[in-house]
Design a protein around this motif. Structure first.
Motif, PDB file in Angstrom:
ATOM      1  N   HIS A  59       0.807  -1.219   0.000  1.00 26.86           N
ATOM      2  CA  HIS A  59       0.000   0.000   0.000  1.00 26.86           C
ATOM      3  C   HIS A  59       0.846   1.278   0.000  1.00 26.86           C
ATOM      4  CE1 HIS A  59      -3.403   2.577   0.695  1.00 26.86           C
ATOM      5  NE2 HIS A  59      -2.831   3.054   1.775  1.00 26.86           N
ATOM      6  N   LYS A  60       2.002   1.257   0.638  1.00 23.24           N
ATOM      7  CA  LYS A  60       2.825   2.469   0.726  1.00 23.24           C
ATOM      8  C   LYS A  60       3.699   2.707  -0.514  1.00 23.24           C
ATOM      9  CE  LYS A  60       6.690   0.363   3.194  1.00 23.24           C
ATOM     10  NZ  LYS A  60       7.606   0.495   4.310  1.00 23.24           N
ATOM     11  N   SER A  61       3.574   1.880  -1.530  1.00 26.23           N
ATOM     12  CA  SER A  61       4.378   2.019  -2.750  1.00 26.23           C
ATOM     13  C   SER A  61       3.911   3.212  -3.580  1.00 26.23           C
ATOM     14  CB  SER A  61       4.272   0.756  -3.599  1.00 26.23           C
ATOM     15  OG  SER A  61       4.890  -0.326  -2.951  1.00 26.23           O
ATOM     16  N   THR A  62       4.879   3.893  -4.199  1.00 28.55           N
ATOM     17  CA  THR A  62       4.561   4.998  -5.110  1.00 28.55           C
ATOM     18  C   THR A  62       5.526   4.979  -6.290  1.00 28.55           C
ATOM     19  OG1 THR A  62       6.001   6.568  -3.954  1.00 28.55           O
ATOM     20  CG2 THR A  62       3.697   6.522  -3.285  1.00 28.55           C
ATOM     21  N   ALA A  63       5.021   5.445  -7.410  1.00 24.96           N
ATOM     22  CA  ALA A  63       5.842   5.669  -8.600  1.00 24.96           C
ATOM     23  C   ALA A  63       5.227   6.875  -9.284  1.00 24.96           C
ATOM     24  CB  ALA A  63       5.829   4.459  -9.512  1.00 24.96           C
ATOM     25  N   LYS A  64       6.041   7.914  -9.491  1.00 24.26           N
ATOM     26  CA  LYS A  64       5.491   9.127 -10.110  1.00 24.26           C
ATOM     27  C   LYS A  64       6.546   9.824 -10.948  1.00 24.26           C
ATOM     28  CE  LYS A  64       6.340  11.780  -5.926  1.00 24.26           C
ATOM     29  NZ  LYS A  64       5.758  12.598  -4.871  1.00 24.26           N
ATOM     30  N   VAL A  65       6.068  10.610 -11.887  1.00 26.15           N
ATOM     31  CA  VAL A  65       6.919  11.431 -12.738  1.00 26.15           C
ATOM     32  C   VAL A  65       6.560  12.879 -12.464  1.00 26.15           C
ATOM     33  CG1 VAL A  65       7.505  12.023 -15.121  1.00 26.15           C
ATOM     34  CG2 VAL A  65       7.073   9.648 -14.508  1.00 26.15           C
ATOM     35  N   THR A  66       7.586  13.709 -12.247  1.00 26.95           N
ATOM     36  CA  THR A  66       7.338  15.120 -11.987  1.00 26.95           C
ATOM     37  C   THR A  66       8.212  15.988 -12.890  1.00 26.95           C
ATOM     38  OG1 THR A  66       9.007  15.186 -10.217  1.00 26.95           O
ATOM     39  CG2 THR A  66       6.730  14.754  -9.562  1.00 26.95           C
ATOM     40  N   CYS A  67       7.700  17.164 -13.185  1.00 23.05           N
ATOM     41  CA  CYS A  67       8.452  18.172 -13.925  1.00 23.05           C
ATOM     42  C   CYS A  67       8.726  19.303 -12.934  1.00 23.05           C
ATOM     43  CB  CYS A  67       7.642  18.668 -15.120  1.00 23.05           C
ATOM     44  SG  CYS A  67       8.534  19.849 -16.150  1.00 23.05           S
ATOM     45  N   VAL A  68       9.994  19.538 -12.650  1.00 20.66           N
ATOM     46  CA  VAL A  68      10.376  20.475 -11.594  1.00 20.66           C
ATOM     47  C   VAL A  68      11.168  21.645 -12.168  1.00 20.66           C
ATOM     48  CG1 VAL A  68      11.657  20.685  -9.427  1.00 20.66           C
ATOM     49  CG2 VAL A  68      10.486  18.559  -9.966  1.00 20.66           C
ATOM     50  N   ARG A  69      10.791  22.840 -11.756  1.00 21.78           N
ATOM     51  CA  ARG A  69      11.534  24.037 -12.166  1.00 21.78           C
ATOM     52  C   ARG A  69      12.839  24.094 -11.375  1.00 21.78           C
ATOM     53  NH1 ARG A  69       8.875  29.957 -11.774  1.00 21.78           N
ATOM     54  NH2 ARG A  69      10.764  30.872 -10.931  1.00 21.78           N
ATOM     55  N   GLU A  70      13.941  24.122 -12.082  1.00 26.78           N
ATOM     56  CA  GLU A  70      15.269  24.173 -11.469  1.00 26.78           C
ATOM     57  C   GLU A  70      15.895  25.527 -11.784  1.00 26.78           C
ATOM     58  OE1 GLU A  70      16.443  21.718  -9.615  1.00 26.78           O
ATOM     59  OE2 GLU A  70      15.201  20.015 -10.177  1.00 26.78           O
ATOM     60  N   VAL A  71      17.086  25.785 -11.272  1.00 31.66           N
ATOM     61  CA  VAL A  71      17.769  27.056 -11.468  1.00 31.66           C
ATOM     62  C   VAL A  71      18.033  27.339 -12.946  1.00 31.66           C
ATOM     63  CG1 VAL A  71      19.894  28.331 -10.991  1.00 31.66           C
ATOM     64  CG2 VAL A  71      18.834  26.989  -9.195  1.00 31.66           C
ATOM     65  N   SER A  72      18.415  26.330 -13.700  1.00 32.64           N
ATOM     66  CA  SER A  72      18.790  26.564 -15.100  1.00 32.64           C
ATOM     67  C   SER A  72      17.839  25.936 -16.124  1.00 32.64           C
ATOM     68  CB  SER A  72      20.212  26.057 -15.343  1.00 32.64           C
ATOM     69  OG  SER A  72      20.290  24.691 -15.028  1.00 32.64           O
ATOM     70  N   GLY A  73      16.654  25.525 -15.700  1.00 27.15           N
ATOM     71  CA  GLY A  73      15.700  24.943 -16.633  1.00 27.15           C
ATOM     72  C   GLY A  73      14.694  24.062 -15.918  1.00 27.15           C
ATOM     73  N   PHE A  74      14.240  23.010 -16.602  1.00 25.59           N
ATOM     74  CA  PHE A  74      13.245  22.095 -16.054  1.00 25.59           C
ATOM     75  C   PHE A  74      13.780  20.671 -16.061  1.00 25.59           C
ATOM     76  CE2 PHE A  74      10.905  25.718 -17.548  1.00 25.59           C
ATOM     77  CZ  PHE A  74       9.979  25.939 -16.541  1.00 25.59           C
ATOM     78  N   ALA A  75      13.618  19.998 -14.935  1.00 21.63           N
ATOM     79  CA  ALA A  75      14.052  18.606 -14.808  1.00 21.63           C
ATOM     80  C   ALA A  75      12.828  17.710 -14.732  1.00 21.63           C
ATOM     81  CB  ALA A  75      14.894  18.432 -13.550  1.00 21.63           C
ATOM     82  N   VAL A  76      12.866  16.597 -15.441  1.00 24.16           N
ATOM     83  CA  VAL A  76      11.807  15.599 -15.351  1.00 24.16           C
ATOM     84  C   VAL A  76      12.372  14.436 -14.544  1.00 24.16           C
ATOM     85  CG1 VAL A  76      10.280  14.051 -16.610  1.00 24.16           C
ATOM     86  CG2 VAL A  76      10.773  16.325 -17.534  1.00 24.16           C
ATOM     87  N   TRP A  77      11.749  14.183 -13.398  1.00 24.81           N
ATOM     88  CA  TRP A  77      12.210  13.177 -12.456  1.00 24.81           C
ATOM     89  C   TRP A  77      11.244  12.001 -12.400  1.00 24.81           C
ATOM     90  CZ3 TRP A  77      16.789  13.557  -9.867  1.00 24.81           C
ATOM     91  CH2 TRP A  77      17.388  14.817  -9.818  1.00 24.81           C
ATOM     92  N   TYR A  78      11.801  10.822 -12.166  1.00 22.93           N
ATOM     93  CA  TYR A  78      11.025   9.613 -11.876  1.00 22.93           C
ATOM     94  C   TYR A  78      11.313   9.273 -10.426  1.00 22.93           C
ATOM     95  CZ  TYR A  78      10.069   4.513 -11.925  1.00 22.93           C
ATOM     96  OH  TYR A  78       9.627   3.248 -11.654  1.00 22.93           O
ATOM     97  N   HIS A  79      10.279   9.285  -9.603  1.00 18.14           N
ATOM     98  CA  HIS A  79      10.401   8.966  -8.184  1.00 18.14           C
ATOM     99  C   HIS A  79       9.852   7.557  -7.990  1.00 18.14           C
ATOM    100  CE1 HIS A  79      10.993  13.292  -7.584  1.00 18.14           C
ATOM    101  NE2 HIS A  79       9.981  13.438  -8.411  1.00 18.14           N
ATOM    102  N   ARG A  80      10.720   6.656  -7.531  1.00 17.50           N
ATOM    103  CA  ARG A  80      10.359   5.237  -7.422  1.00 17.50           C
ATOM    104  C   ARG A  80      10.514   4.781  -5.982  1.00 17.50           C
ATOM    105  NH1 ARG A  80      11.855  -0.116  -7.812  1.00 17.50           N
ATOM    106  NH2 ARG A  80      11.166  -1.238  -9.658  1.00 17.50           N
ATOM    107  N   ALA A  81       9.413   4.338  -5.387  1.00 16.55           N
ATOM    108  CA  ALA A  81       9.427   3.786  -4.031  1.00 16.55           C
ATOM    109  C   ALA A  81       8.450   2.610  -4.013  1.00 16.55           C
ATOM    110  CB  ALA A  81       9.032   4.847  -3.014  1.00 16.55           C
TER     111      ALA A  81
END
Length: 94
Positions: free
Chosen positions: A4-26
């Motif tokens: 139940h506590k498992s997660t998997a998500k993709v986020t687009c994050v504003r960074e200092v020099s642009g945008f990073a697309v991250w995959y968060h896997r738990a």
């Protein structure tokens, strides 16, 4: 398959020099043991001028061509592809 506590998500994050697309896997099994290599993985980085492309990449990656759930195996394959794109730093005489 996943606890139940498992997660998997993709986020687009504003960074200092642009945008990073991250995959968060738990991901954990029913007994709470990690399934595979959990962590935060940078899939791709976009310049400030590529805001729309960054958001589009994140949405398309997360939805896997129209699916309403993240396909974990496809995201795990992207981790490997992203890691191959990173060239190791090598300095002769450093």
């Amino acid at each position: 398959m996943f606890a139940h506590k498992s997660t998997a998500k993709v986020t687009c994050v504003r960074e200092v020099s642009g945008f990073a697309v991250w995959y968060h896997r738990a991901l954990y099994d029913e007994k709470g043991r990690p399934m595979g290599s959990n962590g935060d993985y940078l899939l791709r980085f976009f310049a400030w001028s590529a805001t729309d492309e960054a958001i589009e990449f994140a949405v398309n990656t997360a939805t896997d061509a129209g699916q309403d759930m993240i396909e974990v195996r496809a995201l795990d394959a992207l981790i490997e592809k992203a890691m191959m794109a990173i060239k190791p730093f090598h300095c002769d005489g450093c």
